[in-house]
Scaffold this motif. Structure first.
Motif, PDB file in Angstrom:
ATOM      1  N   TRP A 136       4.142   2.316  -6.818  1.00 40.99           N
ATOM      2  CA  TRP A 136       5.252   2.874  -6.037  1.00 40.99           C
ATOM      3  C   TRP A 136       4.759   3.691  -4.860  1.00 40.99           C
ATOM      4  N   PHE A 137       3.599   4.326  -4.996  1.00 38.84           N
ATOM      5  CA  PHE A 137       3.025   5.035  -3.855  1.00 38.84           C
ATOM      6  C   PHE A 137       2.552   4.045  -2.788  1.00 38.84           C
ATOM      7  N   ILE A 138       2.003   2.917  -3.237  1.00 40.95           N
ATOM      8  CA  ILE A 138       1.600   1.880  -2.277  1.00 40.95           C
ATOM      9  C   ILE A 138       2.808   1.378  -1.514  1.00 40.95           C
ATOM     10  N   LEU A 139       3.937   1.161  -2.238  1.00 40.66           N
ATOM     11  CA  LEU A 139       5.168   0.736  -1.572  1.00 40.66           C
ATOM     12  C   LEU A 139       5.666   1.809  -0.614  1.00 40.66           C
ATOM     13  N   LEU A 140       5.568   3.077  -1.018  1.00 42.18           N
ATOM     14  CA  LEU A 140       6.007   4.175  -0.161  1.00 42.18           C
ATOM     15  C   LEU A 140       5.210   4.226   1.140  1.00 42.18           C
ATOM     16  N   PHE A 141       3.894   4.193   1.028  1.00 43.13           N
ATOM     17  CA  PHE A 141       3.049   4.241   2.221  1.00 43.13           C
ATOM     18  C   PHE A 141       3.256   2.992   3.086  1.00 43.13           C
ATOM     19  N   SER A 142       3.463   1.843   2.436  1.00 45.85           N
ATOM     20  CA  SER A 142       3.704   0.604   3.180  1.00 45.85           C
ATOM     21  C   SER A 142       5.032   0.663   3.919  1.00 45.85           C
ATOM     22  N   ALA A 143       6.068   1.186   3.256  1.00 43.62           N
ATOM     23  CA  ALA A 143       7.390   1.274   3.866  1.00 43.62           C
ATOM     24  C   ALA A 143       7.368   2.180   5.091  1.00 43.62           C
ATOM     25  N   VAL A 144       6.678   3.305   4.999  1.00 41.37           N
ATOM     26  CA  VAL A 144       6.574   4.214   6.140  1.00 41.37           C
ATOM     27  C   VAL A 144       5.875   3.528   7.308  1.00 41.37           C
ATOM     28  N   ALA A 145       4.812   2.778   7.015  1.00 42.52           N
ATOM     29  CA  ALA A 145       4.096   2.056   8.069  1.00 42.52           C
ATOM     30  C   ALA A 145       4.995   1.008   8.721  1.00 42.52           C
ATOM     31  N   VAL A 146       5.753   0.289   7.920  1.00 40.71           N
ATOM     32  CA  VAL A 146       6.645  -0.753   8.451  1.00 40.71           C
ATOM     33  C   VAL A 146       7.744  -0.131   9.312  1.00 40.71           C
ATOM     34  N   VAL A 147       8.325   0.977   8.852  1.00 42.42           N
ATOM     35  CA  VAL A 147       9.364   1.659   9.635  1.00 42.42           C
ATOM     36  C   VAL A 147       8.834   2.048  11.011  1.00 42.42           C
ATOM     37  N   ASN A 148       7.676   2.687  11.033  1.00 41.52           N
ATOM     38  CA  ASN A 148       7.132   3.176  12.300  1.00 41.52           C
ATOM     39  C   ASN A 148       6.699   2.038  13.218  1.00 41.52           C
ATOM     40  N   ILE A 149       6.191   0.962  12.646  1.00 44.32           N
ATOM     41  CA  ILE A 149       5.849  -0.208  13.470  1.00 44.32           C
ATOM     42  C   ILE A 149       7.120  -0.804  14.069  1.00 44.32           C
ATOM     43  N   GLY A 150       8.214  -0.812  13.295  1.00 44.07           N
ATOM     44  CA  GLY A 150       9.480  -1.295  13.822  1.00 44.07           C
ATOM     45  C   GLY A 150       9.993  -0.437  14.966  1.00 44.07           C
ATOM     46  N   VAL A 201      14.959   0.572   4.182  1.00 43.04           N
ATOM     47  CA  VAL A 201      15.703   0.252   2.967  1.00 43.04           C
ATOM     48  C   VAL A 201      14.855   0.477   1.722  1.00 43.04           C
ATOM     49  N   PHE A 202      13.602   0.082   1.777  1.00 39.23           N
ATOM     50  CA  PHE A 202      12.750   0.190   0.587  1.00 39.23           C
ATOM     51  C   PHE A 202      12.051   1.543   0.474  1.00 39.23           C
ATOM     52  N   LEU A 203      12.113   2.347   1.523  1.00 39.29           N
ATOM     53  CA  LEU A 203      11.484   3.660   1.472  1.00 39.29           C
ATOM     54  C   LEU A 203      12.182   4.600   0.479  1.00 39.29           C
ATOM     55  N   PRO A 204      13.531   4.717   0.502  1.00 36.08           N
ATOM     56  CA  PRO A 204      14.162   5.591  -0.500  1.00 36.08           C
ATOM     57  C   PRO A 204      13.967   5.113  -1.930  1.00 36.08           C
ATOM     58  N   VAL A 205      13.855   3.782  -2.127  1.00 36.30           N
ATOM     59  CA  VAL A 205      13.574   3.260  -3.472  1.00 36.30           C
ATOM     60  C   VAL A 205      12.216   3.745  -3.945  1.00 36.30           C
ATOM     61  N   SER A 206      11.222   3.623  -3.081  1.00 41.01           N
ATOM     62  CA  SER A 206       9.868   4.040  -3.458  1.00 41.01           C
ATOM     63  C   SER A 206       9.803   5.546  -3.662  1.00 41.01           C
ATOM     64  N   MET A 207      10.565   6.317  -2.875  1.00 37.84           N
ATOM     65  CA  MET A 207      10.604   7.765  -3.065  1.00 37.84           C
ATOM     66  C   MET A 207      11.210   8.118  -4.421  1.00 37.84           C
TER      67      MET A 207
END
Length: 236
Positions: free
Chosen positions: A48-62, A87-93
């Motif tokens: 879930w931390f991997i998903l969290l860090f990935s989601a933040v990276a995807v958001v900022n790249i967008g 969308v997936f960032l709050p799930v991972s949080m």
């Protein structure tokens, strides 16, 4: 990043937009570095931390890609990329907080949450194909910076309810964990609540205040580091 944000508020329009794009580039690079750093430096990695860090990276790249978009199709694609992470960032949080608080939920509940997230993303990604999320959307250039001028559709509020539901669930989990003594220290519970409130307050600010810059791109980075630090602290 805070220094750059201060420049945004006191520079001219042209340099302001250049600064905004520069901040998006900086947050994107930093997000990717943090993701790689977590995957390589942390021995006991959590999915879930991997998903969290990935989601933040995807958001900022967008966000970064949107600021440089030159056509409506490019801007809509960038917007979809940002929503994929959003969308997936709050799930991972939420899942990270559950893990940190040593609370387990049934696998079917996790599956339902993920399915709901996919549905919300498909709705948010529909502009350009359907008018259910945005009734109308046009590309606007403001002194070289790309902005989407949107007229919200009937299903736009679903994303707002989705976020509020996750924030409420996070707060409920933290309060329950403290009351049930799963979190032994009140200070740790306060730190977790602070991480949630930071994003909630920034998100509410962006809903009611017309800003040229997505402040969430910075608050997301702060929150992921905050949650990681608290998680490591509680584990110790």
């Amino acid at each position: 990043l805070l220094v750059l944000l201060s420049f945004v508020g006191c520079s001219g329009v042209g340099s302001k937009n250049a600064t905004i794009s520069a901040i998006y580039v900086a947050t994107s690079i930093l997000s990717v570095i943090l993701l790689l750093g977590y995957c390589t430096l942390i021995k006991k990695r959590q999915p879930w931390f991997i998903l969290l860090f990935s989601a933040v990276a995807v958001v900022n790249i967008g966000y970064m890609s949107l600021s440089f978009s030159s056509t409506l199709n490019e801007a809509l694609l960038s917007n979809r990329i940002a929503y994929l992470g959003s969308v997936f960032l709050p799930v991972s949080m939420l899942m990270t907080i559950l893990k940190t608080c040593k609370i387990t939920i049934p696998k079917w509940a996790v599956s339902v949450i993920m399915l709901m997230s996919v549905i919300v993303f498909l709705i948010a990604a529909s502009p350009g194909y359907l008018d259910i999320y945005y009734k109308e959307v046009t590309l606007v250039k403001v002194s070289g910076a790309t902005v989407l001028d949107k007229v919200y559709g009937p299903l736009h509020s679903i994303y707002l309810y989705y976020l509020m539901g996750h924030f409420a669930a996070m707060l409920a989990v933290i309060i329950y964990a403290r009351v049930s003594k799963k979190i032994k220290s009140s200070s740790q519970a306060v730190l977790l609540l602070t991480a949630v409130f930071i994003n909630l307050c920034v998100w509410l600010m962006e809903q009611f205040v017309d800003l040229d810059f997505e402040v969430l791109s910075v608050s997301y980075i702060a929150s992921e580091l905050f949650l990681l630090g608290i998680s490591l602290l509680i584990q110790d």
